[in-house]
Write an enzyme that holds these catalytic residues in place. Structure first.
Site, PDB file in Angstrom:
ATOM      1  N   SER A 247       0.898  -1.291  -0.026  1.00  9.06           N
ATOM      2  CA  SER A 247       0.106   0.176   0.053  1.00  9.06           C
ATOM      3  C   SER A 247       0.766   1.318   0.041  1.00  9.06           C
ATOM      4  CB  SER A 247      -1.021   0.059   1.161  1.00  9.06           C
ATOM      5  OG  SER A 247      -1.879  -1.146   1.205  1.00  9.06           O
ATOM      6  N   SER A 285      -2.010  -3.708  -2.910  1.00 10.99           N
ATOM      7  CA  SER A 285      -1.781  -2.517  -2.435  1.00 10.99           C
ATOM      8  C   SER A 285      -2.547  -1.563  -2.365  1.00 10.99           C
ATOM      9  CB  SER A 285      -0.476  -1.824  -3.357  1.00 10.99           C
ATOM     10  OG  SER A 285      -0.168  -0.821  -3.003  1.00 10.99           O
ATOM     11  N   ASP A 287      -4.113   2.053  -2.456  1.00 12.00           N
ATOM     12  CA  ASP A 287      -3.510   3.150  -2.866  1.00 12.00           C
ATOM     13  C   ASP A 287      -4.442   4.205  -2.672  1.00 12.00           C
ATOM     14  OD1 ASP A 287      -1.449   1.294  -3.446  1.00 12.00           O
ATOM     15  OD2 ASP A 287      -1.930   1.275  -5.713  1.00 12.00           O
TER      16      ASP A 287
END
Length: 376
Positions: A247, A285, A287
């Site tokens: 992230s 991840s 984001d």
């Protein structure tokens, strides 16, 4: 020779005019504070221990300005992450609390810590409702993420210690246990000055960088990840999530007068800056990006009404025309790219839980690769 701590110290050429500190604190009034939690045997670079985590606090108007709303907007490129308070941001386009960043399993204590700080320092604000903004990235490779190490008082301390001026980067605050492109990552920042007629405005970024696969890493247009493939324990470990996981949280601040939707438009440009460093945006991840404007102080405050509206009970916003937003978009892309590189350059090799090791970016090797590209 002391180890360089920022991308420009390595001679990496980056575009745009920076503010005096090349950080988000170049935006007037913005303060940043850290609580860094490191526990284990021996010095940081060689010791092994279970706790490698912390809390970062960003205060758009400083401690005195908590409770005075900023125009704000947010954007998620990939939702495998958390940023609390975003439904209220979407509803009102306003932000009046500190913004905290920590690890994935410490969102709750930090949320409570913001409330505790406001109750003590801004009691009138606490008589209504509080919807703090707390974001996270995953530090479970280096940190005992399931342990109750981050407590509300650590969030309070990060807010209390927030200050303007130059700020530390790398393994500090919420970025302590983070990795980026399978190197040691963490906290990074950068700024750009944008001219608007006779006025100068600043756009700043703060990044908690914990994303990207090693093979993807790109520096100022040069793919370097495959050439720096050696010493990659994070991606070679069977127990870790897939390469590219982890992230990234980005907070943008500016003193340019903007509407909430214009702040959202800035936040939507963050992925363009991240992409310059090579990432393709992993499913694993989260984001998530936030942007705020410190202009128009208090115009978007929400409080319970008292009595009937009077003749002058209107809020007024002064803002940059939409057709003149391009220089601010360009500034966002530039500061995000540089903030990520600053986090990488500042990162030093760290050993954490179960002897997991995250190597620092090899500066000399990177410089050689970039010079080879420049000379053809």
């Amino acid at each position: 020779m002391s180890r360089p701590v920022r991308a420009r110290d390595l001679g990496i050429e980056l575009p745009g005019n920076t503010g005096p500190h090349n950080g988000i604190t170049d935006v007037p009034g913005v303060e940043v504070g850290y609580t860094t939690l490191i526990d284990g045997d021996g010095p940081l670079r060689v010791g092994s221990g279970p706790v490698r985590t912390g809390v970062t606090a960003l205060l758009p108007r400083g401690k005195d300005g908590v409770g005075t709303a900023c125009a704000a907007g947010w954007y998620s490129l990939n939702g495998n992450g958390e940023m609390t308070g975003t439904t209220w941001l979407t509803e009102t386009g306003s932000l009046d609390t500190p913004v905290l960043i920590t690890n994935t399993h410490a969102v709750g204590p930090c949320h409570r810590g913001v409330i505790d700080w406001i109750v003590e320092h801004k009691p009138a604000m606490a008589t209504e409702w509080l919807l703090p903004v707390v974001a996270e990235t995953w530090d479970g490779y280096l940190n005992d993420i399931n342990g109750p190490h981050v407590r509300p008082e650590h969030a309070v301390r990060a807010i209390d210690t927030a200050a303007g001026g130059p700020i530390a980067e790398g393994s500090v605050g919420g970025g302590t246990g983070m990795n980026c492109y399978a190197f040691k990552g963490g906290s990074g920042t950068a700024s750009r000055v944008v001219q608007y007629g006779q006025y100068s405005y600043t756009v700043g970024a703060f990044v908690q960088a914990n994303f990207g696969a090693r093979r993807e890493l790109t520096v100022t247009g040069t793919p370097v990840g495959n050439a720096l493939a050696a010493d990659n324990p994070l991606e070679e470990a069977d127990s870790t999530p897939p390469p590219g996981s982890g992230s990234v949280i980005v907070v943008l601040g500016t003193d340019a007068p903007l509407l909430p939707n214009q702040c959202t438009a800035l936040a939507r440009r963050v992925p363009l800056g991240l992409a310059r460093t090579g990432t393709t945006g992993s499913h694993f991840s989260g984001d998530i990006f936030l942007a705020f404007s410190t202009a128009n102080a208090g115009a978007l405050n929400s409080s319970s009404p008292r009595g009937e509206p009077r003749a002058g009970d209107y809020d007024v916003l002064r803002f940059i025309p939409w057709g003149r937003m391009d220089p601010y978009y360009r500034a966002v892309v530039e500061v995000v790219e540089e903030a990520v590189l600053n986090a990488l350059v500042a990162g030093e090799t760290m050993v954490g839980r179960d002897d997991h090791r995250s190597p620092g970016l090899p500066h000399d090797d990177l410089v050689r690769l970039l010079r080879r590209q420049q000379t053809g």
